[in-house]
Design an enzyme around this catalytic site. Structure first.
Site, PDB file in Angstrom:
ATOM      1  N   HIS A   1      19.924   7.349  17.110  1.00 16.94           N
ATOM      2  CA  HIS A   1      18.655   7.536  17.820  1.00 16.94           C
ATOM      3  C   HIS A   1      18.752   7.259  19.313  1.00 16.94           C
ATOM      4  O   HIS A   1      17.776   7.404  20.034  1.00 16.94           O
ATOM      5  CB  HIS A   1      17.543   6.669  17.218  1.00 16.94           C
TER       6      HIS A   1
HETATM    7  C1  UD1 Z   1      12.736   2.660  20.481  1.00 16.74           C
HETATM    8  C2  UD1 Z   1      13.352   1.685  21.480  1.00 16.74           C
HETATM    9  C3  UD1 Z   1      14.829   1.491  21.153  1.00 16.74           C
HETATM   10  C4  UD1 Z   1      15.021   1.058  19.723  1.00 16.74           C
HETATM   11  C5  UD1 Z   1      14.327   2.043  18.795  1.00 16.74           C
HETATM   12  C6  UD1 Z   1      14.402   1.540  17.387  1.00 16.74           C
HETATM   13  C7  UD1 Z   1      12.482   1.665  23.775  1.00 16.74           C
HETATM   14  C8  UD1 Z   1      12.708   2.128  25.153  1.00 16.74           C
HETATM   15  N1  UD1 Z   1      13.267   2.220  22.836  1.00 16.74           N
HETATM   16  O1  UD1 Z   1      13.374   3.922  20.659  1.00 16.74           O
HETATM   17  O2  UD1 Z   1      15.359   0.484  22.002  1.00 16.74           O
HETATM   18  O3  UD1 Z   1      16.398   1.012  19.436  1.00 16.74           O
HETATM   19  O4  UD1 Z   1      12.936   2.174  19.164  1.00 16.74           O
HETATM   20  O5  UD1 Z   1      14.104   2.492  16.441  1.00 16.74           O
HETATM   21  O6  UD1 Z   1      11.617   0.855  23.535  1.00 16.74           O
HETATM   22  N2  UD1 Z   1       8.304   8.642  16.874  1.00 16.74           N
HETATM   23  C9  UD1 Z   1       7.606   9.062  15.778  1.00 16.74           C
HETATM   24  N3  UD1 Z   1       7.046   8.122  14.970  1.00 16.74           N
HETATM   25  C10 UD1 Z   1       7.127   6.793  15.218  1.00 16.74           C
HETATM   26  C11 UD1 Z   1       7.843   6.377  16.350  1.00 16.74           C
HETATM   27  C12 UD1 Z   1       8.437   7.312  17.162  1.00 16.74           C
HETATM   28  O7  UD1 Z   1       7.496  10.256  15.506  1.00 16.74           O
HETATM   29  O8  UD1 Z   1       6.586   5.990  14.431  1.00 16.74           O
HETATM   30  C13 UD1 Z   1       8.969   9.663  17.719  1.00 16.74           C
HETATM   31  C14 UD1 Z   1       8.094  10.203  18.843  1.00 16.74           C
HETATM   32  O9  UD1 Z   1       8.412  11.546  19.022  1.00 16.74           O
HETATM   33  C15 UD1 Z   1       8.585   9.426  20.044  1.00 16.74           C
HETATM   34  C16 UD1 Z   1      10.058   9.234  19.740  1.00 16.74           C
HETATM   35  O10 UD1 Z   1      10.121   9.078  18.331  1.00 16.74           O
HETATM   36  O11 UD1 Z   1       8.379  10.116  21.244  1.00 16.74           O
HETATM   37  C17 UD1 Z   1      10.650   8.030  20.423  1.00 16.74           C
HETATM   38  O12 UD1 Z   1       9.923   6.819  20.136  1.00 16.74           O
HETATM   39  P1  UD1 Z   1       9.997   5.582  21.170  1.00 16.74           P
HETATM   40  O13 UD1 Z   1       9.372   4.397  20.563  1.00 16.74           O
HETATM   41  O14 UD1 Z   1       9.520   5.999  22.515  1.00 16.74           O
HETATM   42  O15 UD1 Z   1      11.524   5.353  21.317  1.00 16.74           O
HETATM   43  P2  UD1 Z   1      12.665   5.246  20.219  1.00 16.74           P
HETATM   44  O16 UD1 Z   1      13.642   6.326  20.461  1.00 16.74           O
HETATM   45  O17 UD1 Z   1      12.051   5.119  18.864  1.00 16.74           O
HETATM   46  N1  UDP Z   2      16.627   0.368   9.181  1.00 21.39           N
HETATM   47  C1  UDP Z   2      15.804   0.622   8.088  1.00 21.39           C
HETATM   48  N2  UDP Z   2      15.703   1.908   7.630  1.00 21.39           N
HETATM   49  C2  UDP Z   2      16.377   2.945   8.197  1.00 21.39           C
HETATM   50  C3  UDP Z   2      17.224   2.669   9.310  1.00 21.39           C
HETATM   51  C4  UDP Z   2      17.308   1.366   9.788  1.00 21.39           C
HETATM   52  O1  UDP Z   2      15.194  -0.294   7.524  1.00 21.39           O
HETATM   53  O2  UDP Z   2      16.232   4.090   7.737  1.00 21.39           O
HETATM   54  C5  UDP Z   2      16.688  -1.015   9.703  1.00 21.39           C
HETATM   55  C6  UDP Z   2      18.070  -1.634   9.807  1.00 21.39           C
HETATM   56  O3  UDP Z   2      18.430  -2.261   8.605  1.00 21.39           O
HETATM   57  C7  UDP Z   2      17.886  -2.625  10.944  1.00 21.39           C
HETATM   58  C8  UDP Z   2      16.887  -1.947  11.855  1.00 21.39           C
HETATM   59  O4  UDP Z   2      16.227  -0.976  11.040  1.00 21.39           O
HETATM   60  O5  UDP Z   2      17.324  -3.827  10.449  1.00 21.39           O
HETATM   61  C9  UDP Z   2      17.571  -1.296  13.023  1.00 21.39           C
HETATM   62  O6  UDP Z   2      16.641  -0.594  13.723  1.00 21.39           O
HETATM   63  P1  UDP Z   2      17.011   0.612  14.711  1.00 21.39           P
HETATM   64  O7  UDP Z   2      18.363   1.125  14.409  1.00 21.39           O
HETATM   65  O8  UDP Z   2      15.837   1.546  14.677  1.00 21.39           O
HETATM   66  O9  UDP Z   2      16.938  -0.097  16.145  1.00 21.39           O
HETATM   67  P2  UDP Z   2      17.978  -0.889  17.045  1.00 21.39           P
HETATM   68  O10 UDP Z   2      18.522  -2.023  16.239  1.00 21.39           O
HETATM   69  O11 UDP Z   2      19.004   0.079  17.488  1.00 21.39           O
HETATM   70  O12 UDP Z   2      17.162  -1.330  18.194  1.00 21.39           O
END
Ligand code: UD1
Ligand code: UDP
Length: 364
Positions: free
Chosen positions: A205
């Site tokens: 991601h």
């Molecule tokens: C965010 C965090 C990242 C973290 C990740 C964990 C920031 C800058 N980024 O990235 O550090 O590793 O979460 O998963 O805070 N979206 C949905 N449904 C949701 C959430 C997101 O559809 O419930 C989609 C939307 O299109 C959105 C995109 O995902 O624009 C990105 O979501 P966003 O929270 O901005 O950043 P992440 O890439 O999820």
């Molecule tokens: N995770 C989950 N379901 C998934 C993918 C990840 O429960 O389908 C959990 C994983 O075990 C970990 C956390 O989500 O605890 C990691 O989150 P993510 O990779 O979104 O964010 P990051 O750690 O990179 O910020």
């Protein structure tokens, strides 16, 4: 002592759960939980509250998705109103997402003390939005709770006063240890027609991977190769799902016979899925740590990591995004057992207790 705890995105929920539990032992702590709403899909948010027994948030700011500036600014605007009304003594923020820096910044400007859980981690890559969030949050925090030795060293090098910094261990691993047995009851492996140690897991991601067509197509090439070796499960993050179509790569992935693309799964299923995998290929932060404790090979598709202990002591290898390098490392993993990975110091399931003990002793 009133403590407002902030969560917003998926990895925050695993970090906040043990803290909310640990506060219960301290009669002088009155915790509140605020969800910013940065993540909102049921399988990116609600499911974790249910599975991890996190109390319902007192307030959900319902921010949703937006550009960095808009998302951060909206969180700040809405959280400032709450912070002024609630007058907490402390705001506790976790991790490195936009919700983390937004709420820390609001609190510090209102003269409310800030504690940062998972402080000190540095990738030294300022192209990562998370790195900016980490550096800024640490620089305005009054208490910094650190997960691994590199964090202590980084904060020292940045001149942070020793008395603010506490090496407490890893709250994400508290959650792993508290839920490991329960996760073994998950039927996800059978339901996907997989066999223990007979499949790979992929999660992606990071914007540097999934927002860039050249990088993402190289990774798609890699996934094509590894799914020919072992069935491969890809619980796809919503960001990745949205982007793959736009980048014109979704059809190629969907055509791969041994690749199972599924929706993001709940924590218990994911723990079972990764714990029973042969190799995990990821760009996640938290998954590098979890794979180390689960004793599963982890290949991190990034050029750097802010969690070097997972390489020095754990099962993690940085492989970047060059297909040759990734596939060489993959074959290496496939040819040998993990062996005895070390457990990083204080990743013992008690980090949240240590944090709550320290907070409880602070002057209100
Ligand atoms: C965010 C965090 C990242 C973290 C990740 C964990 C920031 C800058 N980024 O990235 O550090 O590793 O979460 O998963 O805070 N979206 C949905 N449904 C949701 C959430 C997101 O559809 O419930 C989609 C939307 O299109 C959105 C995109 O995902 O624009 C990105 O979501 P966003 O929270 O901005 O950043 P992440 O890439 O999820
Ligand atoms: N995770 C989950 N379901 C998934 C993918 C990840 O429960 O389908 C959990 C994983 O075990 C970990 C956390 O989500 O605890 C990691 O989150 P993510 O990779 O979104 O964010 P990051 O750690 O990179 O910020």
């Amino acid at each position: 002592m009133k403590i407002i705890n902030i969560c917003g995105a998926r990895p925050n929920f695993m970090k906040i759960a043990p803290l909310m539990r640990a506060y219960k032992k301290h009669g002088n702590i009155e915790p509140m939980l605020i969800h910013t709403g940065q993540h909102y899909d049921a399988n990116m948010s609600d499911l974790f509250f249910k599975q991890l027994g996190i109390p319902e948030p007192d307030i959900n700011l319902e921010i949703g998705s937006a550009s960095h500036a808009v998302q951060t600014a909206e969180i700040m605007k809405r959280f400032e109103t709450v912070a002024i009304e609630e007058k907490p003594d402390w705001v506790v923020v976790v991790g490195d997402v936009n919700s983390t820096i937004a709420c820390a910044l609001v609190a510090t400007k209102l003269g409310i003390k800030v504690a940062h859980v998972e402080a000190g981690l540095r990738s030294f890559d300022r192209n990562m939005p998370e790195e900016i969030n980490r550096v800024l949050t640490d620089s305005i925090s009054d208490l910094l709770f650190v997960t691994e030795p590199s964090g202590m060293e980084n904060l020292k090098n940045e001149g942070v006063a020793d008395d603010k910094v506490h090496f407490v261990g890893n709250v994400m691993i508290d959650t792993l240890r508290a839920n490991f047995d329960k996760a073994q009851e998950s039927k996800i492996v059978e339901s996907l027609n997989l066999e223990a140690k007979g499949y790979n897991v992929v999660t992606l991601h990071r914007p540097s991977n999934v927002d860039d067509v050249t990088t993402m197509s190289r990774i798609v090439d890699v996934i094509d190769e590894i799914q020919k070796d072992l069935p491969t499960v890809f619980p796809m993050h919503p960001r990745t799902k949205h982007n793959l179509g736009k980048l014109g790569l979704a059809d190629r992935l969907e055509a791969m016979e041994n690749l199972k693309i599924i929706e993001p799964v709940g924590y218990l299923d994911f723990l079972k899925l990764t714990g029973s995998a042969a190799v995990v290929l990821t760009d996640s932060g938290g998954i590098q740590e979890e794979a180390t404790i689960l004793g599963v090979w982890c290949l991190t598709l990034r050029e750097n990591t802010e969690r070097p202990v997972t390489i020095d002591q754990g099962t993690n290898t940085l492989v970047g995004t060059d297909p040759t390098k990734i596939l060489d490392a993959y074959r290496n993993c496939r040819s040998q057992a993990v062996g005895d990975a070390q457990t990083p110091e204080k990743w013992d399931g008690k980090a949240a207790e240590r944090i709550a003990d320290i907070l409880a002793k602070q002057p209100a």
